[in-house]
Design a protein around this motif. Structure first.
Motif, PDB file in Angstrom:
ATOM      1  N   UNK A  97       0.808  -1.225   0.000  1.00 28.04           N
ATOM      2  CA  UNK A  97       0.000   0.000   0.000  1.00 28.04           C
ATOM      3  C   UNK A  97       0.837   1.270   0.000  1.00 28.04           C
ATOM      4  N   UNK A  98       2.097   1.153   0.385  1.00 28.48           N
ATOM      5  CA  UNK A  98       2.939   2.349   0.413  1.00 28.48           C
ATOM      6  C   UNK A  98       3.929   2.394  -0.742  1.00 28.48           C
ATOM      7  N   UNK A  99       4.285   1.235  -1.231  1.00 24.70           N
ATOM      8  CA  UNK A  99       5.229   1.171  -2.337  1.00 24.70           C
ATOM      9  C   UNK A  99       4.576   0.372  -3.458  1.00 24.70           C
ATOM     10  N   UNK A 100       3.760   1.033  -4.265  1.00 24.47           N
ATOM     11  CA  UNK A 100       2.976   0.297  -5.266  1.00 24.47           C
ATOM     12  C   UNK A 100       3.852  -0.380  -6.307  1.00 24.47           C
ATOM     13  N   UNK A 101       5.101   0.024  -6.399  1.00 22.69           N
ATOM     14  CA  UNK A 101       5.975  -0.638  -7.374  1.00 22.69           C
ATOM     15  C   UNK A 101       6.336  -2.050  -6.894  1.00 22.69           C
ATOM     16  N   UNK A 102       6.119  -2.289  -5.593  1.00 20.53           N
ATOM     17  CA  UNK A 102       6.397  -3.619  -5.050  1.00 20.53           C
ATOM     18  C   UNK A 102       5.135  -4.460  -5.213  1.00 20.53           C
ATOM     19  N   UNK A 103       5.205  -5.466  -6.079  1.00 21.63           N
ATOM     20  CA  UNK A 103       4.048  -6.330  -6.264  1.00 21.63           C
ATOM     21  C   UNK A 103       4.450  -7.771  -5.990  1.00 21.63           C
ATOM     22  N   UNK A 104       3.442  -8.572  -5.764  1.00 17.85           N
ATOM     23  CA  UNK A 104       3.728  -9.977  -5.492  1.00 17.85           C
ATOM     24  C   UNK A 104       2.443 -10.738  -5.344  1.00 17.85           C
ATOM     25  N   UNK A 105       2.514 -11.856  -4.654  1.00 19.18           N
ATOM     26  CA  UNK A 105       1.306 -12.653  -4.467  1.00 19.18           C
ATOM     27  C   UNK A 105       0.801 -12.491  -3.036  1.00 19.18           C
ATOM     28  N   UNK A 106      -0.357 -13.033  -2.798  1.00 15.58           N
ATOM     29  CA  UNK A 106      -0.998 -12.883  -1.498  1.00 15.58           C
ATOM     30  C   UNK A 106      -0.111 -13.410  -0.380  1.00 15.58           C
ATOM     31  N   UNK A 107      -0.038 -12.638   0.697  1.00 15.36           N
ATOM     32  CA  UNK A 107       0.741 -13.079   1.853  1.00 15.36           C
ATOM     33  C   UNK A 107       2.176 -12.612   1.811  1.00 15.36           C
ATOM     34  N   UNK A 108       2.595 -12.040   0.679  1.00 17.15           N
ATOM     35  CA  UNK A 108       3.967 -11.549   0.588  1.00 17.15           C
ATOM     36  C   UNK A 108       4.138 -10.284   1.409  1.00 17.15           C
ATOM     37  N   UNK A 109       5.374  -9.935   1.640  1.00 16.55           N
ATOM     38  CA  UNK A 109       5.657  -8.769   2.449  1.00 16.55           C
ATOM     39  C   UNK A 109       6.526  -7.805   1.672  1.00 16.55           C
ATOM     40  N   UNK A 110       6.303  -6.517   1.877  1.00 17.41           N
ATOM     41  CA  UNK A 110       7.093  -5.509   1.177  1.00 17.41           C
ATOM     42  C   UNK A 110       8.493  -5.482   1.789  1.00 17.41           C
ATOM     43  N   UNK A 111       9.540  -5.671   0.983  1.00 15.18           N
ATOM     44  CA  UNK A 111      10.895  -5.666   1.553  1.00 15.18           C
ATOM     45  C   UNK A 111      11.337  -4.274   2.012  1.00 15.18           C
ATOM     46  N   UNK A 112      10.621  -3.249   1.577  1.00 16.79           N
ATOM     47  CA  UNK A 112      11.027  -1.888   1.948  1.00 16.79           C
ATOM     48  C   UNK A 112      10.494  -1.495   3.315  1.00 16.79           C
ATOM     49  N   UNK A 113       9.216  -1.834   3.559  1.00 15.68           N
ATOM     50  CA  UNK A 113       8.628  -1.342   4.795  1.00 15.68           C
ATOM     51  C   UNK A 113       8.015  -2.446   5.648  1.00 15.68           C
ATOM     52  N   UNK A 114       8.039  -3.667   5.149  1.00 12.99           N
ATOM     53  CA  UNK A 114       7.540  -4.764   5.976  1.00 12.99           C
ATOM     54  C   UNK A 114       6.039  -4.870   6.040  1.00 12.99           C
ATOM     55  N   UNK A 115       5.317  -4.104   5.198  1.00 11.98           N
ATOM     56  CA  UNK A 115       3.858  -4.198   5.229  1.00 11.98           C
ATOM     57  C   UNK A 115       3.410  -5.371   4.378  1.00 11.98           C
ATOM     58  N   UNK A 116       2.274  -5.947   4.754  1.00 12.87           N
ATOM     59  CA  UNK A 116       1.701  -7.054   3.976  1.00 12.87           C
ATOM     60  C   UNK A 116       1.155  -6.497   2.667  1.00 12.87           C
ATOM     61  N   UNK A 117       1.375  -7.203   1.601  1.00 12.80           N
ATOM     62  CA  UNK A 117       0.869  -6.746   0.308  1.00 12.80           C
ATOM     63  C   UNK A 117      -0.653  -6.872   0.307  1.00 12.80           C
ATOM     64  N   UNK A 118      -1.302  -5.873  -0.272  1.00 12.42           N
ATOM     65  CA  UNK A 118      -2.761  -5.870  -0.323  1.00 12.42           C
ATOM     66  C   UNK A 118      -3.224  -6.050  -1.756  1.00 12.42           C
ATOM     67  N   UNK A 119      -4.433  -6.597  -1.875  1.00 14.95           N
ATOM     68  CA  UNK A 119      -4.978  -6.825  -3.198  1.00 14.95           C
ATOM     69  C   UNK A 119      -5.193  -5.497  -3.914  1.00 14.95           C
ATOM     70  N   UNK A 120      -4.622  -5.352  -5.059  1.00 13.75           N
ATOM     71  CA  UNK A 120      -4.728  -4.106  -5.808  1.00 13.75           C
ATOM     72  C   UNK A 120      -4.467  -4.417  -7.272  1.00 13.75           C
TER      73      UNK A 120
END
Lengths: 566, 334
Positions: free
Chosen positions: B59-82
């Motif tokens: 949600x904070x780094x939209x360039x970081x994408x992945x699959x459900x349950x993944x975590x953003x390596x920049x800020x540690x937030x859980x990836x959200x469906x988008x």
């Protein structure tokens, strides 16, 4: 392969076939933002936006290109779901600078927008609004112009869900073929008994009740889903319904919840709060200086009583006076005589004469003191207020004769009252750690006060085993009257930290406590909760909800009905 | 006769088996039709969403994408469906700042007015999305990174997000960390404005600010400081492997103590929708990172990736008993 194994293989194959489960469990989908309640044809499009202050929902029927269209805008406060009235709205579109939208308030929190959209595309509207909760700027995106409502999908399932086993004709034909093939093999079996028993078994099998588990759950419904099947805990409540049923929410925040209990009590006058004024002797009321209901201060004269003396008493008094005067004269003469011959008289005689003179003087003084008027047959006594307060009703009238000990006035001071309460054992624990005692009237809940505990009970009421506690309360306005029933809310100093909701938020579903949580502007979900302490107003929630969630506190019953009827 | 019986049996079995099949599936069909009625705002049916695979983005780094349950390596937030992740709306956003007076003086009253706008499209109003319960998160740091403040300008009817600068003798109206600030000393400051335009991607505006008046005395940081105490709370950061390495996803454990006793971080109050917030700024490049710790087994669990070696300053904020506490750290990345 002998016949028996051949038969077993056949039967196994058949059961394998009918045991085949058509797994169409529905789960894991993300429904995105939905607009129509499940199972109903959509009648309008929706667009919504939220901020920390507001929730803005737009409902509109299909808009035609180049024609004036009407859209309905619902505005409510984000935390409370309260409709926002009298908002100043300025609406523009980043897609078309020339687009003008007229705003007309048509109800509480409902505004009608009128505008003509010139192109067939999805518009965005920037809503600049200013109302009591503050100014805000929101964007309503995806407003479709020139697009028809999707056809009610109950009529035609989409291809994604069409499977061969959904087609009745295919199944019927397939089953017929399978059955005939099966029978062909059975007929060729030598052992007629086995063949017949299999045939009979197959005839009976279909009568069994085949139930298939339809799993539905675990969906990520995204921002605004209208709910899935009947088993889902998420359901839609359109904004107009929310406004109509006055569904209000409260945002959960962790806080201290003190243990409280309520005890019943009765207002009593305080020890200095009520006084009576009685006449000290028989007399006639000559002056009345107060009225009923008048506020008097301590020491203020309320009335004057004139003492009346009858003739025999008068004669007695006069003769007594004469006796005393004569005695004084005798005593003085005797003293003077002895004084002149002081040298030759015995010291003891002189002292005796001096004492006699002093006593006679004192006696006359006392007598004159009592009959101050000095010969007149009457004297006045002022009756004074012993405490400050309000004069109660009295019947004495000027000129009436009053007797000794007769109560003439009652002065009541409601500035401070006592409350006597009967407390049972179960409430004593809270009372011991009590921090404050709030007092409210039983019949008139509008008035309130704060009491202090004066004395603990020394004895226990033998009839109901309650303890009698005495509280003192400031009652400057005189709101609480003597004899009034009151409730004392005892608040314990010991509190527990956690989430709590007003009792009105909790309802019951299948014997379990539930609360309704507003997830999105038009989406509500049901949450089973475990409840903790209930202090009469708030109930603590131990599990099932989290801080910052918005719980429905008003209109809970309506939400439950909508859930059950979905 | 026997043939007749045979035929009858054949027909019975054939019909019953076909009936069995059809009855088994009729219930499924009813079920599947109700599932397709949910329709999203754009008018597309669920089937569209079901057919493709979902995209999950930070949600904070939209360039970081992945699959459900993944975590953003920049800020540690859980990836959200988008599903719109990575698709820019083509607009370049800018945060305009105006100060009154033109130069903010230390210890004197003033006002910041922030107006988000679109480059080359003057006058377009830019509504902002809430993220972490606020529309704009403003981080004020002194250039030497000794001073830190996390505040939130408020939207005004005038159309700007305002932030009052209080004179030295005036206390905060509603406590610190709200919509007011003050500058005790003059000198060089940096403002980081963190915001997300509705329909756009998260934006970070770095604004240099010179405050008039006696300048602060710059502090230089060289040795790491991984334990910080404020009031009766102590928060210690323990990196995995006891050191911070460049370009590697760092797992940092945060052990919170209250009155010397380990405290369950999950019992903290939510502050801006999370148990804690961490801001990391590099001493050299002044690069800004906002990290959200998760709470695992009562301890904070921070994940971030440091892209360059050097000294970083970190601040962790959390709320307990209604009061916000700010812990400060010095992190050396090798």
């Amino acid at each position: 392969m002998n016949k028996r194994t051949q038969l077993m293989a056949l039967v196994a194959a058949f059961f394998g076939l009918i045991g085949f489960q058509t797994a169409t469990a529905h789960g894991g989908e993300d429904h995105g933002a939905a607009t129509a309640p499940t199972g109903q044809a959509m009648t309008y499009f929706t667009s919504q936006a939220i901020s920390d202050k507001y929730e803005v929902v737009l409902h509109y029927e299909p808009l035609e290109v180049g024609e004036a269209g009407k859209l309905r805008l619902y505005i409510n406060e984000f935390d409370t779901n309260r409709p926002v009235d009298g908002a100043t709205l300025q609406i523009s579109s980043p897609d078309d600078e020339k687009l003008t939208i007229a705003v007309k308030p048509i109800g509480k929190g409902i505004y009608e927008l009128t505008g003509t959209f010139p192109a067939k595309k999805a518009y965005s509207l920037t809503i600049s609004l200013n109302a009591k909760p503050g100014a805000d700027l929101l964007l309503l995106a995806g407003i479709e112009v020139g697009k028809d409502l999707p056809v009610a999908t109950t009529a035609e399932p989409t291809t994604a869900h069409t499977h061969w086993y959904d087609n009745t004709f295919v199944l019927l034909g397939g089953g017929l073929l399978l059955g005939m093939g099966l029978m062909f093999f059975l007929m060729r079996l030598r052992n007629r008994r086995v063949a017949v028993s299999i045939a009979v078994l197959l005839g009976i099998l279909p009568t069994a009740n085949w139930q298939r588990a339809n799993a539905h759950g675990g969906e990520d419904h995204g921002g605004g889903t209208a709910g899935g099947g009947a088993t889902s805990s998420t359901f839609a409540i359109p904004k107009e319904t929310q406004f109509l049923f006055n569904i209000l929410t409260q945002r959960l925040q962790a806080g201290e919840q003190a243990q409280t209990t309520t005890v019943a009590g009765t207002v009593q006058p305080s020890s200095t709060g009520q006084a009576v004024v009685q006449s000290p002797q028989v007399g006639r009321l000559t002056s009345l200086q107060v009225r009923v209901g008048q506020t008097v201060s301590k020491g203020q004269t309320l009335a004057v009583v004139e003492q009346t003396i009858d003739a025999p008493t008068q004669i007695n008094l006069e003769s007594e006076r004469n006796t005393l005067t004569a005695e004084l004269q005798v005593a003085r003469k005797e003293y003077d005589r002895l004084k002149t011959i002081e040298d030759i008289v015995a010291k003891r005689d002189l002292t005796e004469a001096e004492a006699r003179l002093t006593r006679a003087q004192a006696n006359l003084k006392v007598f004159s003191g009592i009959t101050r008027s000095g010969g007149s047959n009457a004297r006045s006594i002022s009756l004074k207020a012993p405490v400050g307060g309000i004069v109660g009703p009295f019947t004495a009238a000027i000129g009436s004769t009053v007797n000794v000990g007769e109560t003439l006035f009652t002065v009541t001071n409601l500035g401070k009252v006592y409350i006597e309460a009967q407390v049972f054992d179960k409430d004593l624990a809270v009372l011991r750690s009590a921090k404050s005692f709030g007092v409210a009237g039983v019949n008139d809940t509008g008035k309130s006060g704060v009491a202090r505990l004066l004395s603990q009970a020394q004895t226990i009421n033998a009839s109901n085993q309650s303890q009698r506690l005495l509280f003192e309360m400031d009652n400057a306005g005189g709101a609480f009257k003597i004899g009034e029933f009151v409730n004392i809310r005892v608040q314990s100093a010991r509190g527990t930290r956690g989430l709590s909701v007003p009792n009105s938020a909790i309802s019951e579903m299948n014997g379990k406590a539930v609360v309704f949580i507003k997830d999105a502007p038009e989406v509500v979900s049901l949450a089973y909760v475990t409840t903790g302490a209930d202090n009469g107003q708030f109930t603590q929630i131990l599990t099932g909800v989290e801080a910052d969630e918005r719980v429905i506190v008003t209109g809970t019953y309506q939400a439950k009905m909508i859930y059950l009827n979905q | 006769m026997r043939t007749n019986i045979k035929t009858a049996i054949v027909l019975t079995v054939a019909i019953t088996s076909s009936v069995l099949f059809t009855s088994c599936t009729s219930a499924d069909k009813a079920e599947s039709t109700t599932e397709t009625t949910a329709i999203n705002a754009a008018g597309t049916t669920d089937a569209d969403a079901h057919s493709g695979t979902h995209t999950y983005a930070c949600p904070m780094h939209p360039e970081v994408t992945g699959k459900e349950g993944d975590m953003c390596p920049k800020c540690g937030m859980k990836l959200e469906h988008n599903d719109n992740a990575g698709k820019s709306n083509g607009k370049a956003y800018v945060m305009n700042v105006k100060t009154t007076p033109a130069t903010i003086e230390a210890g004197k009253a003033g006002l910041f007015s922030f107006t988000p706008g679109v480059k080359d499209k003057e006058g377009e109003l830019v509504p902002l999305d809430l993220h972490h319960e606020r529309k704009i998160h403003l981080i004020v740091v002194s250039k030497d990174l000794s001073y830190f403040e996390h505040i939130h300008p408020d939207y005004q009817a005038s159309g700007t997000y305002d932030l009052a600068v209080l004179p030295a003798n005036k206390a905060y109206t509603a406590g610190a960390n709200k919509n007011e600030t003050h500058f005790a000393k003059g000198g060089e400051y940096i403002l980081f404005a963190d915001y997300t335009p509705t329909g756009g991607t998260p934006q970070l505006e770095k604004i240099n600010l010179t405050v008039g008046g006696t300048p602060y005395k710059p502090v230089t940081y060289s040795s790491p400081k991984l334990s910080s105490t404020v009031d009766n709370y102590t928060l210690e950061l323990v990196p995995e492997g006891n050191q911070f390495e460049v370009g590697k996803l760092a797992h940092i454990e945060g052990v919170l103590k209250k009155d010397g006793k380990v405290m369950d971080a999950a019992t903290l109050e939510n502050y801006l929708g999370a148990k804690a917030h961490m801001v990391v700024v590099g001493i050299d490049d002044k690069n800004y990172l906002h990290v959200h710790p998760e709470v695992v087994n009562g301890k904070f669990d921070l994940h971030t990736t440091f892209e360059k070696a050097g000294i970083y300053r970190g601040w962790v904020q959390f709320q307990d008993g209604g009061k916000i506490r700010t812990m400060d750290y010095v992190i050396a990345v090798k």
